[in-house]
Enzyme design. Sequence first.
Site, PDB file in Angstrom:
ATOM      1  N   CYS A 140    -103.662 -15.585 -42.097  1.00 56.58           N
ATOM      2  CA  CYS A 140    -103.351 -13.864 -42.317  1.00 56.58           C
ATOM      3  C   CYS A 140    -101.766 -14.190 -43.165  1.00 56.58           C
ATOM      4  O   CYS A 140    -101.030 -14.945 -42.994  1.00 56.58           O
ATOM      5  CB  CYS A 140    -103.172 -12.645 -41.360  1.00 56.58           C
ATOM      6  SG  CYS A 140    -101.464 -13.259 -40.675  1.00 56.58           S
TER       7      CYS A 140
ATOM      8  N   ARG B  50    -102.598   0.941 -42.267  1.00 53.64           N
ATOM      9  CA  ARG B  50    -103.371   0.254 -41.358  1.00 53.64           C
ATOM     10  C   ARG B  50    -102.021   0.615 -40.717  1.00 53.64           C
ATOM     11  O   ARG B  50    -102.412   0.319 -39.288  1.00 53.64           O
ATOM     12  CB  ARG B  50    -103.208  -1.355 -41.674  1.00 53.64           C
ATOM     13  CG  ARG B  50    -104.074  -1.769 -41.803  1.00 53.64           C
ATOM     14  CD  ARG B  50    -104.379  -3.305 -42.161  1.00 53.64           C
ATOM     15  NE  ARG B  50    -104.145  -4.535 -40.381  1.00 53.64           N
ATOM     16  CZ  ARG B  50    -103.290  -5.302 -40.049  1.00 53.64           C
ATOM     17  NH1 ARG B  50    -102.467  -5.947 -41.268  1.00 53.64           N
ATOM     18  NH2 ARG B  50    -102.245  -5.586 -38.900  1.00 53.64           N
TER      19      ARG B  50
ATOM     20  N   ASP C  72     -90.966  -7.625 -37.655  1.00 51.57           N
ATOM     21  CA  ASP C  72     -91.506  -6.202 -37.678  1.00 51.57           C
ATOM     22  C   ASP C  72     -90.740  -5.236 -38.352  1.00 51.57           C
ATOM     23  O   ASP C  72     -90.894  -4.680 -39.346  1.00 51.57           O
ATOM     24  CB  ASP C  72     -91.817  -5.489 -36.891  1.00 51.57           C
ATOM     25  CG  ASP C  72     -93.565  -6.215 -36.744  1.00 51.57           C
ATOM     26  OD1 ASP C  72     -93.739  -7.390 -37.393  1.00 51.57           O
ATOM     27  OD2 ASP C  72     -93.970  -5.813 -35.654  1.00 51.57           O
TER      28      ASP C  72
ATOM     29  N   ARG D 189    -101.765 -17.773 -37.670  1.00 60.30           N
ATOM     30  CA  ARG D 189    -101.960 -17.410 -36.586  1.00 60.30           C
ATOM     31  C   ARG D 189    -102.238 -17.632 -35.395  1.00 60.30           C
ATOM     32  O   ARG D 189    -103.535 -16.866 -34.830  1.00 60.30           O
ATOM     33  CB  ARG D 189    -101.219 -15.799 -36.234  1.00 60.30           C
ATOM     34  CG  ARG D 189    -100.121 -15.285 -37.349  1.00 60.30           C
ATOM     35  CD  ARG D 189    -100.685 -13.883 -37.767  1.00 60.30           C
ATOM     36  NE  ARG D 189     -99.976 -13.101 -36.470  1.00 60.30           N
ATOM     37  CZ  ARG D 189     -99.693 -11.559 -36.314  1.00 60.30           C
ATOM     38  NH1 ARG D 189     -99.777 -11.654 -38.134  1.00 60.30           N
ATOM     39  NH2 ARG D 189     -99.226 -11.481 -35.654  1.00 60.30           N
TER      40      ARG D 189
ATOM     41  N   LYS E 156     -98.514   2.379 -32.840  1.00 62.98           N
ATOM     42  CA  LYS E 156     -99.364   1.298 -33.499  1.00 62.98           C
ATOM     43  C   LYS E 156     -99.267   0.187 -32.171  1.00 62.98           C
ATOM     44  O   LYS E 156    -100.868  -0.342 -31.600  1.00 62.98           O
ATOM     45  CB  LYS E 156     -99.673   0.535 -34.766  1.00 62.98           C
ATOM     46  CG  LYS E 156    -100.321  -1.202 -35.105  1.00 62.98           C
ATOM     47  CD  LYS E 156    -100.538  -1.483 -36.238  1.00 62.98           C
ATOM     48  CE  LYS E 156     -99.462  -1.945 -36.292  1.00 62.98           C
ATOM     49  NZ  LYS E 156     -99.637  -3.261 -35.617  1.00 62.98           N
ATOM     50  N   ASN E 157     -98.208  -0.915 -31.698  1.00 65.41           N
ATOM     51  CA  ASN E 157     -98.585  -1.711 -31.331  1.00 65.41           C
ATOM     52  C   ASN E 157     -98.562  -1.789 -29.626  1.00 65.41           C
ATOM     53  O   ASN E 157     -98.833  -2.142 -28.802  1.00 65.41           O
ATOM     54  CB  ASN E 157     -97.705  -2.980 -31.502  1.00 65.41           C
ATOM     55  CG  ASN E 157     -97.490  -3.449 -32.330  1.00 65.41           C
ATOM     56  OD1 ASN E 157     -98.711  -3.601 -33.466  1.00 65.41           O
ATOM     57  ND2 ASN E 157     -96.528  -3.991 -32.908  1.00 65.41           N
TER      58      ASN E 157
HETATM   59  C1  UD1 Z   1     -97.079  -9.046 -32.738  1.00 65.25           C
HETATM   60  C2  UD1 Z   1     -97.330  -7.816 -32.867  1.00 65.25           C
HETATM   61  C3  UD1 Z   1     -96.222  -7.869 -34.754  1.00 65.25           C
HETATM   62  C4  UD1 Z   1     -95.289  -8.886 -34.562  1.00 65.25           C
HETATM   63  C5  UD1 Z   1     -95.529 -10.011 -33.382  1.00 65.25           C
HETATM   64  C6  UD1 Z   1     -93.881 -10.949 -33.342  1.00 65.25           C
HETATM   65  C7  UD1 Z   1     -99.026  -6.436 -32.379  1.00 65.25           C
HETATM   66  C8  UD1 Z   1    -100.566  -6.096 -31.835  1.00 65.25           C
HETATM   67  N1  UD1 Z   1     -98.830  -7.134 -33.025  1.00 65.25           N
HETATM   68  O1  UD1 Z   1     -97.806  -9.984 -32.699  1.00 65.25           O
HETATM   69  O2  UD1 Z   1     -96.430  -7.172 -35.007  1.00 65.25           O
HETATM   70  O3  UD1 Z   1     -95.516  -9.242 -35.620  1.00 65.25           O
HETATM   71  O4  UD1 Z   1     -95.881  -9.666 -31.883  1.00 65.25           O
HETATM   72  O5  UD1 Z   1     -93.471  -9.940 -32.561  1.00 65.25           O
HETATM   73  O6  UD1 Z   1     -98.341  -6.268 -30.992  1.00 65.25           O
HETATM   74  N2  UD1 Z   1     -98.565 -17.922 -31.737  1.00 65.25           N
HETATM   75  C9  UD1 Z   1     -98.822 -18.952 -31.261  1.00 65.25           C
HETATM   76  N3  UD1 Z   1    -100.095 -19.592 -30.836  1.00 65.25           N
HETATM   77  C10 UD1 Z   1    -100.460 -18.089 -29.758  1.00 65.25           C
HETATM   78  C11 UD1 Z   1     -99.694 -16.620 -30.008  1.00 65.25           C
HETATM   79  C12 UD1 Z   1     -98.411 -17.060 -30.826  1.00 65.25           C
HETATM   80  O7  UD1 Z   1     -98.738 -20.802 -32.201  1.00 65.25           O
HETATM   81  O8  UD1 Z   1    -101.532 -18.195 -29.420  1.00 65.25           O
HETATM   82  C13 UD1 Z   1     -97.338 -17.617 -32.905  1.00 65.25           C
HETATM   83  C14 UD1 Z   1     -97.403 -16.850 -33.990  1.00 65.25           C
HETATM   84  O9  UD1 Z   1     -97.801 -17.701 -34.601  1.00 65.25           O
HETATM   85  C15 UD1 Z   1     -96.033 -16.791 -33.651  1.00 65.25           C
HETATM   86  C16 UD1 Z   1     -95.514 -16.158 -32.736  1.00 65.25           C
HETATM   87  O10 UD1 Z   1     -96.093 -17.085 -31.344  1.00 65.25           O
HETATM   88  O11 UD1 Z   1     -95.077 -17.260 -34.563  1.00 65.25           O
HETATM   89  C17 UD1 Z   1     -95.207 -15.241 -32.347  1.00 65.25           C
HETATM   90  O12 UD1 Z   1     -96.449 -14.686 -32.350  1.00 65.25           O
HETATM   91  P1  UD1 Z   1     -96.991 -13.365 -31.462  1.00 65.25           P
HETATM   92  O13 UD1 Z   1     -95.791 -12.774 -30.717  1.00 65.25           O
HETATM   93  O14 UD1 Z   1     -97.694 -13.541 -30.434  1.00 65.25           O
HETATM   94  O15 UD1 Z   1     -97.743 -12.153 -32.028  1.00 65.25           O
HETATM   95  P2  UD1 Z   1     -98.818 -11.539 -32.542  1.00 65.25           P
HETATM   96  O16 UD1 Z   1     -98.966 -10.382 -30.694  1.00 65.25           O
HETATM   97  O17 UD1 Z   1    -100.220 -11.627 -32.723  1.00 65.25           O
END
Ligand code: UD1
Length: 424
Positions: A117, A403, A311, A122, A22-23
């Site tokens: 969420c 999902r 995850d 996030r 998925k990711n």
């Molecule tokens: C991706 C994965 C999700 C997984 C997560 C962490 C996809 C589609 N989803 O989510 O399944 O659980 O990585 O391995 O690939 N953060 C900020 N600001 C930002 C971006 C992130 O504060 O602009 C924080 C987030 O709140 C979180 C951390 O950084 O605490 C890591 O998040 P991130 O790696 O960005 O997760 P996703 O990319 O949304």
Amino acid sequence: MDKLLIRGGRTLQGEVLVSGAKNAALPELCAALLTADPVTLLNVPQLQDVSTMLKLIRNMGVTAERADDGTVRIDASALNTPEAPYELVKTMRASVLALGPLLARFGEATVSLPGGCAIGSRPVDQHIKGLAAMGAEIVVEHGYMIAKLPAGWTRLKGARITTDMVTVTGTENFLMAAALAEGETVLENAAQEPEISDLAEMLIAMGAKIEGHGTSRIRIQGVDQLHGCTHRVVADRIEAGTFLCAVAATGGDVMLRHGRADHLDAVIEKLREAGATVQAVEGGIRVQSAGGATLKAQGFRTTEYPGFPTDMQAQFMTLNCIAQGTATVTETIFENRFMHVNELVRLGAKIQTDGKVAVIEGVPRLSGATVMATDLRASASLVIAGLVADGETVVDRIYHLDRGYDCMESKLRGIGADIERVKA
Ligand code: UD1
């Protein structure tokens, strides 16, 4: 809303086909927006999130056809509406992945802010900061990120981007944007997940110049144009890891065809310490386990790849619930990712939480009950709990599971689980 009805107590035997990730599929569908040529993705999983992403890109004027064999053909030559509306983004945060490619190819994008969420706030501040470093002018108005190039610019400009924390989709947005930017971009503190490398390989097949993917520093030399490609989506390590935990907990002997053991080192090490036998074999991963109380509880901390994945936290917690001993699990990535705990407790688990820490004391048995899925991976942990619990477990609200898992119940049924979907 559909439910899953599980009668626990069966061991699992046989073979499961691991689907595409998925990711990886979600950013790769967005990467197809970077070119006017046709792009073909193979091994795309049948998931609700993939349907949502297809809806999102079709809404932009893109043609996307999906075949039953997992092939998706995308033609973004007629893309005319570089927008991601709230109605779609609210159901899937990964929609933010449209921002980088749209800006890079069209010089403008309007993408809804995702909002919170179930697993916590996030934010997308890092996405905005990184793209702004490449010259994008981004304002947040009426719940939307409205991004454009400065007057007179035709392309983003390469930049050095150091994010405050490691972000997976952030790194992916920067990779896609930098592929078409002018000059060099260096991503420091980049995410190293296998899905990042898979996206980078796809971009390279489209003509991008990228080095260092899979490490924390990625260098991208922007090119004027990208062309079409055919790319096979990497196997889903989280789906494979979920089945590993299920078999370890119930007991059995299962081959996960296409599973990549090299993408699951941290999880496999813990499963071995718990007492399961997990081997990388030709064409996949084999797991054998005597299940239940033969297992020893294992503590872990979730961290970025190559550490223990957030995850997989919920699924491994279920295994700890029925293992011998006490384990401490610390969630360091998301602020509110213990939503499964209260549901597991309803099945008889002994778990105490304090902020980011959960202490799980193994019990000899769980007993079936009705539980409610709250997010994607939490749902998977409840399914595993249902497989080991005495009697019947009903997992409600499984749209979360749909999902992100491709035919989970039929795959489980194929290896001997007593599980059925009850349609609403
Ligand atoms: C991706 C994965 C999700 C997984 C997560 C962490 C996809 C589609 N989803 O989510 O399944 O659980 O990585 O391995 O690939 N953060 C900020 N600001 C930002 C971006 C992130 O504060 O602009 C924080 C987030 O709140 C979180 C951390 O950084 O605490 C890591 O998040 P991130 O790696 O960005 O997760 P996703 O990319 O949304």
